[in-house]
Scaffold this motif. Structure first.
Motif, PDB file in Angstrom:
ATOM      1  N   GLY A  91     -95.868  94.567 -15.752  1.00  0.00           N
ATOM      2  CA  GLY A  91     -95.948  93.312 -16.477  1.00  0.00           C
ATOM      3  C   GLY A  91     -96.918  92.339 -15.875  1.00  0.00           C
ATOM      4  N   SER A  92     -96.537  91.074 -15.961  1.00  0.00           N
ATOM      5  CA  SER A  92     -97.434  89.990 -15.568  1.00  0.00           C
ATOM      6  C   SER A  92     -97.786  90.023 -14.084  1.00  0.00           C
ATOM      7  CB  SER A  92     -96.813  88.643 -15.930  1.00  0.00           C
ATOM      8  OG  SER A  92     -95.563  88.496 -15.291  1.00  0.00           O
ATOM      9  N   GLN A  93     -96.846  90.443 -13.215  1.00  0.00           N
ATOM     10  CA  GLN A  93     -97.150  90.489 -11.783  1.00  0.00           C
ATOM     11  C   GLN A  93     -98.241  91.507 -11.492  1.00  0.00           C
ATOM     12  OE1 GLN A  93     -93.341  91.272 -10.026  1.00  0.00           O
ATOM     13  NE2 GLN A  93     -92.856  89.097  -9.822  1.00  0.00           N
ATOM     14  N   VAL A  94     -98.154  92.671 -12.126  1.00  0.00           N
ATOM     15  CA  VAL A  94     -99.175  93.708 -11.923  1.00  0.00           C
ATOM     16  C   VAL A  94    -100.506  93.239 -12.491  1.00  0.00           C
ATOM     17  CG1 VAL A  94     -99.843  96.070 -12.502  1.00  0.00           C
ATOM     18  CG2 VAL A  94     -97.483  95.565 -11.882  1.00  0.00           C
ATOM     19  N   ARG A  95    -100.472  92.608 -13.647  1.00  0.00           N
ATOM     20  CA  ARG A  95    -101.707  92.105 -14.252  1.00  0.00           C
ATOM     21  C   ARG A  95    -102.396  91.098 -13.324  1.00  0.00           C
ATOM     22  NH1 ARG A  95    -102.909  93.508 -19.143  1.00  0.00           N
ATOM     23  NH2 ARG A  95    -104.337  91.765 -19.414  1.00  0.00           N
ATOM     24  N   ARG A  96    -101.603  90.216 -12.719  1.00  0.00           N
ATOM     25  CA  ARG A  96    -102.183  89.224 -11.792  1.00  0.00           C
ATOM     26  C   ARG A  96    -102.708  89.900 -10.534  1.00  0.00           C
ATOM     27  NH1 ARG A  96     -97.788  86.069 -13.396  1.00  0.00           N
ATOM     28  NH2 ARG A  96     -96.630  86.589 -11.519  1.00  0.00           N
ATOM     29  N   LEU A  97    -101.943  90.852 -10.001  1.00  0.00           N
ATOM     30  CA  LEU A  97    -102.356  91.539  -8.781  1.00  0.00           C
ATOM     31  C   LEU A  97    -103.690  92.264  -8.979  1.00  0.00           C
ATOM     32  CD1 LEU A  97    -101.635  92.503  -5.871  1.00  0.00           C
ATOM     33  CD2 LEU A  97    -100.538  94.462  -6.942  1.00  0.00           C
ATOM     34  N   LEU A  98    -103.845  92.904 -10.128  1.00  0.00           N
ATOM     35  CA  LEU A  98    -105.074  93.651 -10.421  1.00  0.00           C
ATOM     36  C   LEU A  98    -106.144  92.781 -11.066  1.00  0.00           C
ATOM     37  CD1 LEU A  98    -103.458  96.941 -11.819  1.00  0.00           C
ATOM     38  CD2 LEU A  98    -104.374  96.531  -9.527  1.00  0.00           C
ATOM     39  N   THR A  99    -105.844  91.525 -11.300  1.00  0.00           N
ATOM     40  CA  THR A  99    -106.732  90.577 -11.982  1.00  0.00           C
ATOM     41  C   THR A  99    -107.309  91.170 -13.270  1.00  0.00           C
ATOM     42  OG1 THR A  99    -108.667  91.181 -10.642  1.00  0.00           O
ATOM     43  CG2 THR A  99    -107.312  89.340  -9.841  1.00  0.00           C
TER      44      THR A  99
END
Length: 102
Positions: free
Chosen positions: A42-50
């Motif tokens: 979700g959003s955490q992975v999206r932010r981590l991978l930019t």
């Protein structure tokens, strides 16, 4: 994944095949792996991978070494006696036969 020379289904198929091949390679080298999809990606992975809005993350591949002292839990076997047909081909299986009945 839109607007590329390779259609989206081809990109998904290639990603799936590559991930499975990597999991088999890891297993052959003595490592374990688990492929996770769904809400965890979700959003955490999206932010981590930019990731950009138009980019997608299909899943996460977790790898590691197994704990040799751990006990393995087997899932209970489910009954499959009610799953005797191939819906797409209209093939029905006889309950006691090893070959499909047409």
């Amino acid at each position: 994944m839109h607007g590329h020379k390779v259609p989206e289904w081809g990109q998904l198929a290639a990603t799936s095949a590559m991930t499975r091949s990597l999991m088999l390679l890891l297993h052959a080298r003595g490592y374990g792996s688990t492929w996770r999809t769904g809400p965890g990606v979700g959003s955490q992975v999206r932010r981590l991978l930019t990731l950009k809005d138009e980019e997608e993350c299909l899943g996460s591949l977790f790898t590691g070494t197994a704990n040799s002292d751990a006990t393995r839990r087997r899932r209970p076997l489910s009954a499959v006696s009610d799953r005797r047909g191939w819906l797409s081909h209209g093939v029905k299986f006889a309950p006691d036969a090893s070959t499909p009945a047409m």
